[in-house]
Motif scaffolding. Structure first.
Motif, PDB file in Angstrom:
ATOM      1  N   LEU A 292     -21.918  49.209 -58.131  1.00  0.00           N
ATOM      2  CA  LEU A 292     -21.180  50.375 -58.583  1.00  0.00           C
ATOM      3  C   LEU A 292     -20.010  49.974 -59.477  1.00  0.00           C
ATOM      4  CD1 LEU A 292     -20.788  53.354 -58.264  1.00  0.00           C
ATOM      5  CD2 LEU A 292     -19.643  52.948 -56.094  1.00  0.00           C
ATOM      6  N   ILE A 293     -19.306  48.934 -59.062  1.00  0.00           N
ATOM      7  CA  ILE A 293     -18.157  48.484 -59.855  1.00  0.00           C
ATOM      8  C   ILE A 293     -18.608  48.064 -61.254  1.00  0.00           C
ATOM      9  CG2 ILE A 293     -16.385  46.679 -60.040  1.00  0.00           C
ATOM     10  CD1 ILE A 293     -16.194  46.805 -56.952  1.00  0.00           C
ATOM     11  N   HIS A 294     -19.751  47.366 -61.301  1.00  0.00           N
ATOM     12  CA  HIS A 294     -20.287  46.969 -62.608  1.00  0.00           C
ATOM     13  C   HIS A 294     -20.518  48.171 -63.498  1.00  0.00           C
ATOM     14  CE1 HIS A 294     -20.708  42.708 -62.538  1.00  0.00           C
ATOM     15  NE2 HIS A 294     -21.198  42.742 -61.310  1.00  0.00           N
ATOM     16  N   LYS A 295     -21.050  49.230 -62.890  1.00  0.00           N
ATOM     17  CA  LYS A 295     -21.358  50.429 -63.655  1.00  0.00           C
ATOM     18  C   LYS A 295     -20.065  51.138 -64.090  1.00  0.00           C
ATOM     19  CE  LYS A 295     -23.557  53.872 -61.793  1.00  0.00           C
ATOM     20  NZ  LYS A 295     -24.434  54.558 -60.836  1.00  0.00           N
ATOM     21  N   LEU A 296     -19.112  51.169 -63.162  1.00  0.00           N
ATOM     22  CA  LEU A 296     -17.895  51.942 -63.408  1.00  0.00           C
ATOM     23  C   LEU A 296     -17.031  51.347 -64.508  1.00  0.00           C
ATOM     24  CD1 LEU A 296     -16.738  52.795 -59.774  1.00  0.00           C
ATOM     25  CD2 LEU A 296     -17.798  54.322 -61.436  1.00  0.00           C
ATOM     26  N   LYS A 297     -17.130  50.033 -64.718  1.00  0.00           N
ATOM     27  CA  LYS A 297     -16.188  49.416 -65.661  1.00  0.00           C
ATOM     28  C   LYS A 297     -16.422  49.884 -67.092  1.00  0.00           C
ATOM     29  CE  LYS A 297     -18.433  45.065 -66.779  1.00  0.00           C
ATOM     30  NZ  LYS A 297     -19.305  44.426 -65.810  1.00  0.00           N
ATOM     31  N   GLU A 298     -17.581  50.506 -67.328  1.00  0.00           N
ATOM     32  CA  GLU A 298     -17.781  51.057 -68.663  1.00  0.00           C
ATOM     33  C   GLU A 298     -16.800  52.180 -68.972  1.00  0.00           C
ATOM     34  OE1 GLU A 298     -21.906  52.136 -68.727  1.00  0.00           O
ATOM     35  OE2 GLU A 298     -22.467  50.079 -68.211  1.00  0.00           O
ATOM     36  N   ASP A 299     -16.453  52.933 -67.925  1.00  0.00           N
ATOM     37  CA  ASP A 299     -15.572  54.086 -68.140  1.00  0.00           C
ATOM     38  C   ASP A 299     -14.149  53.874 -67.636  1.00  0.00           C
ATOM     39  OD1 ASP A 299     -17.711  55.615 -69.162  1.00  0.00           O
ATOM     40  OD2 ASP A 299     -18.424  55.926 -67.109  1.00  0.00           O
ATOM     41  N   PHE A 300     -14.001  52.954 -66.698  1.00  0.00           N
ATOM     42  CA  PHE A 300     -12.693  52.831 -66.045  1.00  0.00           C
ATOM     43  C   PHE A 300     -12.156  51.410 -66.138  1.00  0.00           C
ATOM     44  CE2 PHE A 300     -15.323  55.921 -63.766  1.00  0.00           C
ATOM     45  CZ  PHE A 300     -14.523  57.054 -63.791  1.00  0.00           C
ATOM     46  N   THR A 301     -10.849  51.308 -65.981  1.00  0.00           N
ATOM     47  CA  THR A 301     -10.221  50.004 -65.813  1.00  0.00           C
ATOM     48  C   THR A 301     -10.069  49.796 -64.312  1.00  0.00           C
ATOM     49  OG1 THR A 301      -9.021  50.332 -67.847  1.00  0.00           O
ATOM     50  CG2 THR A 301      -8.177  48.635 -66.350  1.00  0.00           C
ATOM     51  N   ILE A 302     -10.551  48.676 -63.809  1.00  0.00           N
ATOM     52  CA  ILE A 302     -10.588  48.502 -62.360  1.00  0.00           C
ATOM     53  C   ILE A 302      -9.778  47.282 -61.935  1.00  0.00           C
ATOM     54  CG2 ILE A 302     -12.090  48.038 -60.378  1.00  0.00           C
ATOM     55  CD1 ILE A 302     -14.285  49.582 -61.850  1.00  0.00           C
ATOM     56  N   ILE A 303      -8.955  47.475 -60.917  1.00  0.00           N
ATOM     57  CA  ILE A 303      -8.242  46.350 -60.314  1.00  0.00           C
ATOM     58  C   ILE A 303      -8.665  46.286 -58.864  1.00  0.00           C
ATOM     59  CG2 ILE A 303      -6.001  45.352 -59.770  1.00  0.00           C
ATOM     60  CD1 ILE A 303      -4.837  46.959 -62.046  1.00  0.00           C
ATOM     61  N   ILE A 304      -9.185  45.139 -58.458  1.00  0.00           N
ATOM     62  CA  ILE A 304      -9.718  45.051 -57.100  1.00  0.00           C
ATOM     63  C   ILE A 304      -9.084  43.889 -56.355  1.00  0.00           C
ATOM     64  CG2 ILE A 304     -11.726  43.804 -58.045  1.00  0.00           C
ATOM     65  CD1 ILE A 304     -13.356  44.872 -55.698  1.00  0.00           C
ATOM     66  N   VAL A 305      -8.604  44.174 -55.151  1.00  0.00           N
ATOM     67  CA  VAL A 305      -8.093  43.121 -54.282  1.00  0.00           C
ATOM     68  C   VAL A 305      -9.257  42.647 -53.438  1.00  0.00           C
ATOM     69  CG1 VAL A 305      -6.578  42.607 -52.339  1.00  0.00           C
ATOM     70  CG2 VAL A 305      -5.802  44.145 -54.161  1.00  0.00           C
ATOM     71  N   THR A 306      -9.427  41.356 -53.345  1.00  0.00           N
ATOM     72  CA  THR A 306     -10.517  40.877 -52.487  1.00  0.00           C
ATOM     73  C   THR A 306     -10.170  39.549 -51.832  1.00  0.00           C
ATOM     74  OG1 THR A 306     -12.835  40.225 -52.411  1.00  0.00           O
ATOM     75  CG2 THR A 306     -11.689  39.831 -54.483  1.00  0.00           C
ATOM     76  N   HIS A 307     -10.702  39.364 -50.635  1.00  0.00           N
ATOM     77  CA  HIS A 307     -10.545  38.098 -49.935  1.00  0.00           C
ATOM     78  C   HIS A 307     -11.767  37.223 -50.129  1.00  0.00           C
ATOM     79  CE1 HIS A 307      -6.834  38.061 -47.749  1.00  0.00           C
ATOM     80  NE2 HIS A 307      -6.946  39.339 -47.516  1.00  0.00           N
ATOM     81  N   ASN A 308     -12.725  37.787 -50.848  1.00  0.00           N
ATOM     82  CA  ASN A 308     -14.010  37.135 -50.966  1.00  0.00           C
ATOM     83  C   ASN A 308     -14.138  36.558 -52.376  1.00  0.00           C
ATOM     84  OD1 ASN A 308     -16.746  36.721 -51.537  1.00  0.00           O
ATOM     85  ND2 ASN A 308     -17.359  38.238 -49.995  1.00  0.00           N
ATOM     86  N   MET A 309     -14.063  35.218 -52.466  1.00  0.00           N
ATOM     87  CA  MET A 309     -14.071  34.586 -53.799  1.00  0.00           C
ATOM     88  C   MET A 309     -15.352  34.877 -54.555  1.00  0.00           C
ATOM     89  SD  MET A 309     -11.295  32.691 -53.249  1.00  0.00           S
ATOM     90  CE  MET A 309     -10.767  31.955 -51.741  1.00  0.00           C
ATOM     91  N   GLN A 310     -16.484  34.830 -53.816  1.00  0.00           N
ATOM     92  CA  GLN A 310     -17.748  35.113 -54.492  1.00  0.00           C
ATOM     93  C   GLN A 310     -17.701  36.498 -55.119  1.00  0.00           C
ATOM     94  OE1 GLN A 310     -18.015  33.576 -51.313  1.00  0.00           O
ATOM     95  NE2 GLN A 310     -18.269  31.650 -52.437  1.00  0.00           N
ATOM     96  N   GLN A 311     -17.110  37.415 -54.365  1.00  0.00           N
ATOM     97  CA  GLN A 311     -17.027  38.766 -54.898  1.00  0.00           C
ATOM     98  C   GLN A 311     -16.224  38.789 -56.189  1.00  0.00           C
ATOM     99  OE1 GLN A 311     -14.947  41.989 -52.633  1.00  0.00           O
ATOM    100  NE2 GLN A 311     -16.940  42.962 -52.875  1.00  0.00           N
ATOM    101  N   ALA A 312     -15.111  38.080 -56.171  1.00  0.00           N
ATOM    102  CA  ALA A 312     -14.284  38.038 -57.378  1.00  0.00           C
ATOM    103  C   ALA A 312     -15.090  37.501 -58.550  1.00  0.00           C
ATOM    104  CB  ALA A 312     -13.047  37.178 -57.133  1.00  0.00           C
ATOM    105  N   THR A 313     -15.860  36.430 -58.321  1.00  0.00           N
ATOM    106  CA  THR A 313     -16.632  35.872 -59.436  1.00  0.00           C
ATOM    107  C   THR A 313     -17.755  36.810 -59.849  1.00  0.00           C
ATOM    108  OG1 THR A 313     -18.019  34.653 -57.887  1.00  0.00           O
ATOM    109  CG2 THR A 313     -16.173  33.464 -58.838  1.00  0.00           C
ATOM    110  N   ARG A 314     -18.297  37.540 -58.873  1.00  0.00           N
ATOM    111  CA  ARG A 314     -19.408  38.434 -59.199  1.00  0.00           C
ATOM    112  C   ARG A 314     -18.956  39.642 -60.009  1.00  0.00           C
ATOM    113  NH1 ARG A 314     -21.428  37.423 -53.722  1.00  0.00           N
ATOM    114  NH2 ARG A 314     -20.245  39.236 -53.088  1.00  0.00           N
ATOM    115  N   VAL A 315     -17.821  40.232 -59.641  1.00  0.00           N
ATOM    116  CA  VAL A 315     -17.511  41.525 -60.254  1.00  0.00           C
ATOM    117  C   VAL A 315     -16.496  41.464 -61.389  1.00  0.00           C
ATOM    118  CG1 VAL A 315     -18.076  42.800 -58.161  1.00  0.00           C
ATOM    119  CG2 VAL A 315     -15.690  42.166 -58.614  1.00  0.00           C
TER     120      VAL A 315
END
Ligand code: ATP
Ligand code: MG
Lengths: 290, 251
Positions: B189-212
């Motif tokens: 969903l985040i991948h899709k949303l970035k086309e329309d929105f600017t997204i700032i995400i806090v995460t504890h999961n490094m893989q997630q950070a690299t993925r999104v």
């Protein structure tokens, strides 16, 4: 050793719980055994729907008192509910912390003031004001309902304020984060979520109002007849018992127990209805929709 | 000028506690930026300054400037309600309202004065579709949102946020309470949303950070140690502390 101590405490608590239930049951049985035979011999319908209460000529119609009790209670609720909810919202959401810290204990203290004090205030201050501005004696259904309003305000405020304040902070943040104003958040999120607790608060206030005796006796005028306007004097069911119990004998005495049964049943009905709404609201918040 | 948010010399205090120290960072438009760092380093506090959520906390004080599209969001003339409409937020714990699924998404539209029923229905449907939740809930829009699973609730919260069409979406550990499948759905969903929105995400999961995310900032003790392209930060970090953190040596 510990097991025995625990066993004793558990059983002790059980016995105390049972004891209080048994005492209440005994009181109920006593009232019904005194009142029911009278109601049967006098006629249930004649008793409940009779419009004349005149013990000296053997008329025991309790309807004027039913109207009196329900009248002052519902009037009091009409005044008290909007006032106390606005006050609770102010305290829970708008008032600065220090203000709340002062208001809360003050209001809780007000709930603990004996009813004779309120009655006395009504008699000395309110009744003359009513007499001057609305005519008549000043003793009336209206006067009694105002005193009851003042008496039940603290209960409803305090309990509904708790209900409002215990709404999870997440709801409030979620609403504000969507760009809602504080007032929109209160109106659309916090207040609806607190409704089950607010209904409880109203039930408590209603119970106190309909059971109140002394303060009502002091300002209601206590004439056992139908009120035609709210500035007519009325007699409540509770007042009927308290006023006449001192000298009643024989059938008259039993008729007062009959009055108590009627009061008891009215309270049970109100509680059942109110609890139904409370429960239904809780269910819809959890599993249905608002 | 392709920065949506520019933060300069931001310092945040709760009473005497100095929580954020000299934070300067620019957030690119229509990109995902991850914030990583150990617990208590101030990530939540930082993103909550971006939609002025910290205003609710009495002891909150700050200095520095935060610009959104060039305008200072802490300017006394700024309407906070307006700002929060532009900067939406998804919280760590899914927090749908105790209302129906439909009303949850419609809520933001209604409070902004939209009355047109057809428009609201359309927008609710679009938002739920965009949040990849529509197929699971279209039969039960009038049921309470409290009956949904945690992952569904979180997607509902995202749908609720995008329904009011913000420019920026702040997400504070949106997946920390979710299972891997729900997490994958939200990342898609985040991948899709970035086309329309600017997204700032806090995460504890490094893989997630690299993925999104395209960009990442590493927070430590209230400071940004390092920030930049995610790929660079994770593959060849400049700061020793970043390297220690991403290789799991502390935090
Ligand atoms: N309302 C508050 N009042 C006082 N101190 C606070 C408040 N909220 C947070 N803090 C403090 O600010 C610091 C940063 O907290 P914050 O929640 O921003 O950390 P975080 O990086 O989001 O941590 P986590 O990863 O655990 O969510 C912590 O030391 C915390 O104790
Ligand atoms: Mg946090």
């Amino acid at each position: 050793m510990k097991d025995i101590g625990e066993f004793l405490i558990e059983k002790g608590l059980l016995i105390t719980a049972f004891l209080s239930i048994i005492i209440i049951l005994l009181i109920i049985i006593f009232i019904f055994s005194e009142g029911l035979p009278f109601m049967e011999s006098y006629g249930f319908l004649k008793f409940i729907f009779g419009s004349i209460w005149d013990p000296s000529s053997g008329d025991y119609g309790v309807l004027p008192m039913i109207v009196g009790s329900l009248g002052i209670t519902s009037l009091a609720l009409v005044f008290a509910i909007p006032l106390s909810l606005l006050c609770a919202i102010y305290m829970a959401e708008i008032a600065p912390k220090t203000m709340r810290k002062i208001l809360k204990p003050v209001i809780e203290t007000l709930a603990g003031i004996p009813s004779v004090v309120y009655g006395f205030f009504g008699l000395i201050v309110l009744v003359p004001i009513m007499r001057i501005h609305f005519g008549g004696t000043g003793f009336s259904m209206f006067t009694a309902s105002i005193i009851l309003t003042v008496m039940i305000l603290p209960t409803i405020i305090s309990v509904s304020e708790d209900a409002l304040r215990f709404i999870p902070h997440e709801y409030k943040e979620a609403s504000l984060a969507l760009g809602a104003t504080h007032w929109q958040t209160i109106k659309n999120v916090i207040f609806p979520a607190a409704i089950p607790g607010i209904i409880t608060a109203i039930i408590l206030g209603m119970g106190r109002a309909i059971g109140e005796t002394l303060a009502v006796i002091m300002v209601a005028g206590n004439v056992a007849q139908f009120p035609t306007t709210i500035s007519d004097p009325v007699r409540a069911l509770t007042s009927n018992i308290a006023i006449e119990m001192g000298y009643a004998t024989g059938i008259h005495y039993s008729a007062l127990f009959g009055t108590a049964i009627v009061l008891f049943i009215i309270i049970i009905i109100l509680l059942v209805v109110a609890n139904y709404f409370h429960y239904k609201k809780k269910i819809t918040i959890g599993g249905g929709y608002l | 000028m392709d920065y949506r948010i520019e933060v300069e010399d931001l310092n945040v205090y709760f009473d005497e506690a100095h929580i954020l120290k000299d934070i300067s960072i620019n957030i690119k438009k229509n990109r995902v930026t991850s914030l990583i760092g150990p617990s208590g380093c101030g990530k939540s506090t930082f993103i909550r300054t971006l939609n002025r959520m910290n205003d609710l906390i009495d002891s909150f004080k700050m200095t520095g400037t935060i610009l959104l599209d060039g305008g200072d969001i802490y300017d006394p003339k700024v309407d906070v309600v307006d700002l929060r409409k532009k900067v939406g937020m998804v919280f760590q714990k899914p927090n749908p309202f105790p209302k129906s699924i439909f009303d949850n998404v419609a809520y933001g539209l209604r409070i902004h004065g939209i009355k047109d029923k057809d428009f609201i229905e359309k927008r609710v449907e679009d938002s739920l579709k965009e949040a990849a939740l529509w197929d699971e809930v279209k039969e039960k829009l009038d049921k309470s949102a409290m009956g949904l699973s945690g992952g569904q609730q979180q997607r509902l919260c995202i749908a609720r946020t995008i329904a009011v069409e913000p420019e920026v979406i702040l997400m504070d550990e949106p997946c920390s309470a979710l299972d891997p499948i729900s997490t994958t759905k939200i990342e898609d969903l985040i991948h899709k949303l970035k086309e329309d929105f600017t997204i700032i995400i806090v995460t504890h999961n490094m893989q997630q950070a690299t993925r999104v995310s395209k960009y990442t900032a590493f927070f430590l003790n209230g400071e940004i140690v390092e920030s930049g392209l995610t790929d660079k930060l994770f593959i060849e970090p400049e700061d020793k502390r970043t390297e220690d953190y991403i290789t799991g040596r502390f935090g």
